[in-house]
Design a protein around this motif. Structure first.
Motif, short mmCIF file in Angstrom:
data_model
loop_
_atom_site.label_atom_id
_atom_site.label_comp_id
_atom_site.label_asym_id
_atom_site.label_seq_id
_atom_site.Cartn_x
_atom_site.Cartn_y
_atom_site.Cartn_z
N ALA A 33 0.84 -1.21 0.00
CA ALA A 33 0.00 0.00 0.00
C ALA A 33 0.87 1.26 0.00
N PHE A 34 1.95 1.26 0.83
CA PHE A 34 2.84 2.43 0.83
C PHE A 34 3.51 2.60 -0.54
N LEU A 35 3.94 1.47 -1.14
CA LEU A 35 4.59 1.57 -2.45
C LEU A 35 3.59 1.98 -3.53
N ALA A 36 2.34 1.58 -3.37
CA ALA A 36 1.32 2.00 -4.35
C ALA A 36 1.09 3.51 -4.28
N VAL A 37 1.15 4.04 -3.07
CA VAL A 37 1.05 5.51 -2.91
C VAL A 37 2.21 6.17 -3.66
N ASP A 38 3.43 5.61 -3.49
CA ASP A 38 4.60 6.16 -4.18
C ASP A 38 4.41 6.11 -5.70
N GLU A 39 3.87 4.98 -6.18
CA GLU A 39 3.65 4.84 -7.62
C GLU A 39 2.68 5.90 -8.13
N LEU A 40 1.60 6.08 -7.40
CA LEU A 40 0.58 7.04 -7.82
C LEU A 40 1.15 8.46 -7.82
N ARG A 41 1.90 8.77 -6.77
CA ARG A 41 2.47 10.13 -6.69
C ARG A 41 3.50 10.35 -7.81
N ALA A 42 4.32 9.31 -8.06
CA ALA A 42 5.33 9.44 -9.12
C ALA A 42 4.67 9.66 -10.48
N ALA A 43 3.45 9.11 -10.62
CA ALA A 43 2.73 9.25 -11.89
C ALA A 43 1.89 10.54 -11.91
N GLY A 44 2.00 11.32 -10.84
CA GLY A 44 1.28 12.60 -10.80
C GLY A 44 -0.21 12.45 -10.55
N VAL A 45 -0.61 11.32 -10.00
CA VAL A 45 -2.04 11.10 -9.74
C VAL A 45 -2.44 11.85 -8.46
N THR A 46 -3.52 12.57 -8.52
CA THR A 46 -4.08 13.21 -7.32
C THR A 46 -5.48 12.64 -7.12
N PRO A 47 -5.67 11.84 -6.08
CA PRO A 47 -6.98 11.19 -5.91
C PRO A 47 -8.10 12.20 -5.65
N ASP A 48 -9.26 11.93 -6.23
CA ASP A 48 -10.45 12.75 -5.94
C ASP A 48 -11.09 12.31 -4.63
N ARG A 49 -10.93 11.03 -4.30
CA ARG A 49 -11.44 10.51 -3.03
C ARG A 49 -10.26 10.34 -2.09
N PRO A 50 -10.45 10.55 -0.78
CA PRO A 50 -9.33 10.30 0.15
C PRO A 50 -8.89 8.85 0.07
N LEU A 51 -7.60 8.65 0.25
CA LEU A 51 -7.05 7.29 0.27
C LEU A 51 -6.53 7.05 1.69
N VAL A 52 -6.91 5.92 2.26
CA VAL A 52 -6.55 5.62 3.65
C VAL A 52 -5.85 4.26 3.70
N LEU A 53 -4.70 4.20 4.37
CA LEU A 53 -3.98 2.94 4.55
C LEU A 53 -4.23 2.43 5.96
N ALA A 54 -4.54 1.15 6.08
CA ALA A 54 -4.88 0.60 7.40
C ALA A 54 -3.91 -0.48 7.83
N ALA A 55 -3.66 -0.53 9.14
CA ALA A 55 -2.99 -1.68 9.76
C ALA A 55 -3.97 -2.20 10.82
N PHE A 56 -4.61 -3.32 10.53
CA PHE A 56 -5.59 -3.88 11.47
C PHE A 56 -4.88 -4.71 12.53
N VAL A 57 -5.46 -4.73 13.71
CA VAL A 57 -4.82 -5.42 14.83
C VAL A 57 -5.40 -6.83 15.01
N GLU A 58 -4.55 -7.75 15.43
CA GLU A 58 -4.97 -9.13 15.81
C GLU A 58 -5.86 -9.78 14.75
N GLU A 59 -5.37 -9.79 13.51
CA GLU A 59 -6.13 -10.45 12.44
C GLU A 59 -6.12 -11.96 12.62
N GLU A 60 -4.98 -12.50 13.07
CA GLU A 60 -4.86 -13.96 13.15
C GLU A 60 -5.55 -14.53 14.37
N GLY A 61 -5.77 -13.71 15.38
CA GLY A 61 -6.33 -14.26 16.61
C GLY A 61 -5.34 -15.15 17.33
N ALA A 62 -4.05 -15.01 17.01
CA ALA A 62 -3.05 -15.91 17.60
C ALA A 62 -2.79 -15.58 19.07
#
Ligand code: GLV
Ligand code: MN
Ligand code: MN
Length: 400
Positions: A100-129
């Protein structure tokens, strides 16, 4: 053929590769809210800061980095989780965040400015381990799990989720959830579906219904040398029979059943156990088959307990219904990426969020087909293809 993006992927990947890695197994011990996962959360914040993306928290343990107004409506959400199963692979979870961070870099390098906000998430305890309930963070955020129940969950050392979090979880955040208009989770493929294909990336169609059932079997602890075989009430026998029965019942139905965790008391070589606890993970393509499988295993367990003179209690620890991802969105992304569409038997935060907003998943080819194990793999070139695919999808969704 390697390229610059593959090299940049490797560079970023190497920053987190040592965190929580067990030198002996080569697997990861990144349990939610323990030191390695907390270090990765710090890394998330640093990466967001480098990209001038403010970070917010939802009070449940989930983190969000924002490109665009954090209060903006109709945001496109992407990301995954840092936590691992015991001695898990490197890619399950972190791949979706690094990509996701690298995709942001790709979009910015290509001069893309999103019309909708873009949000990156790190969810907690997905595995339930650590606390037993998978997708704990997304279940809390969406209200699928009440905060009182989450607060009281305890890890193997007796630490509660509230203690680990440093506060009681906030619970459902409808106003935050309501600001998300779509979610895309990129994830390593966890089976062999792409191994023999030319496709480095696929789009998900569905997640099998699945769940976890704990079975506590109580017998009589006694001396291994002096207790006559006929006099024993041995919970290990009930447990062992149940494991075999679960395997057979799953095979008969084309379903999956696993008992990958067991705890024995007192766990002594020369003592008949007083209690054995096993955890059944059961999954099937449809809810009827899953219900039939669990019913059959419960029946076999009860029948065997009668023969062994043991007592059993079965507790459902989590249940996740069949998830059919938004079919229109999946077809649209598959056409955009010229990618195959496939179901999975693995659970994801995307499965929880799919009940609330249009959700899609991208899978990156895994040449070993192995997951939840140190053998889990993805080539840097395929990871770069995943980043490119994610960037295209995010551009498609954020630019009107
Ligand atoms: C999560 O990875 C699960 O499917 O258990
Ligand atoms: Mn996993
Ligand atoms: Mn995962």
């Amino acid at each position: 053929m390697s390229d610059d993006l593959a090299a940049r992927f490797r560079e970023l990947w190497d920053e987190i590769a040592p965190v929580g890695r067990d030198a002996d197994s080569g697997g990861y011990l990144r349990y939610a809210l323990t030191a390695p996962e907390i270090e990765l959360r710090g890394w998330f914040r640093a990466q967001a800061e480098q990209r001038a993306m403010p970070v917010t928290e939802d009070g449940n343990g989930n983190l969000f980095a924002h490109w665009g107004d954090p209060e903006g409506e109709d945001a496109v959400l992407t990301g995954s989780h840092f936590d691992s199963v015991p001695h898990g692979g490197a890619y399950d979870g972190p791949l979706g965040i690094v990509s996701a961070f690298l995709a942001v870099d790709e979009l910015r390098a290509a001069g893309v400015t999103p019309d909708r906000p873009l949000v990156l998430a790190a969810f907690v305890e997905e595995e339930g381990a650590r606390f037993g309930v998978p997708c704990l963070g997304s279940r809390l955020l969406t209200g699928a799990l009440p905060p009182e129940r989450a607060a009281g969950l305890r890890d193997a050392a007796g630490v509660s989720y509230a203690e680990a979090l440093g506060d009681r979880p906030a619970g459902a955040r409808p106003e935050l959830l309501g600001r998300f208009g779509a979610f895309v989770e990129l994830h390593v493929e966890q089976g062999r579906a792409l191994v023999d294909t030319d496709a480095p990336v696929a789009v998900a169609s569905a997640i099998w219904p699945h769940g976890r059932w704990r079975f506590d079997v109580d017998g009589e602890g006694n001396h291994a040398g002096t207790t006559r075989m006929a006099d024993r009430r041995d919970p290990m026998l009930t447990y062992a029979f149940t494991v075999l029965a679960a395997n057979k019942e799953a095979r008969l139905r084309g379903a999956h059943a696993t008992v990958g965790r067991v705890s024995v008391e007192p766990n002594a070589t020369n003592a008949i156990p007083s209690r054995v606890t096993g955890w059944l993970d059961a999954r099937a393509a449809d809810p009827q088959t899953l219900a039939g499988l669990v019913e059959a295993v419960r029946g076999k367990l009860a029948e065997r307990a009668r023969r062994d003179g043991t007592a059993v209690t079965v507790t459902e620890e989590s249940a996740t219904p069949l998830v059919a991802f938004d079919g229109g969105l999946a077809q649209r992304l598959a056409a955009l990426l010229d990618a195959p569409v496939l179901p999975t038997g693995a659970g994801h935060d995307a499965g929880v969020l799919a009940g609330h907003l249009p959700t899609a998943m991208l899978f990156v080819r895994n040449p070993t087909g192995v997951s939840h194990s140190p053998a889990e793999a993805a080539t840097d070139d395929d990871c770069a293809a995943g980043v490119r695919a994610l960037a295209r999808v995010l551009k498609e969704l954020t630019c009107r």
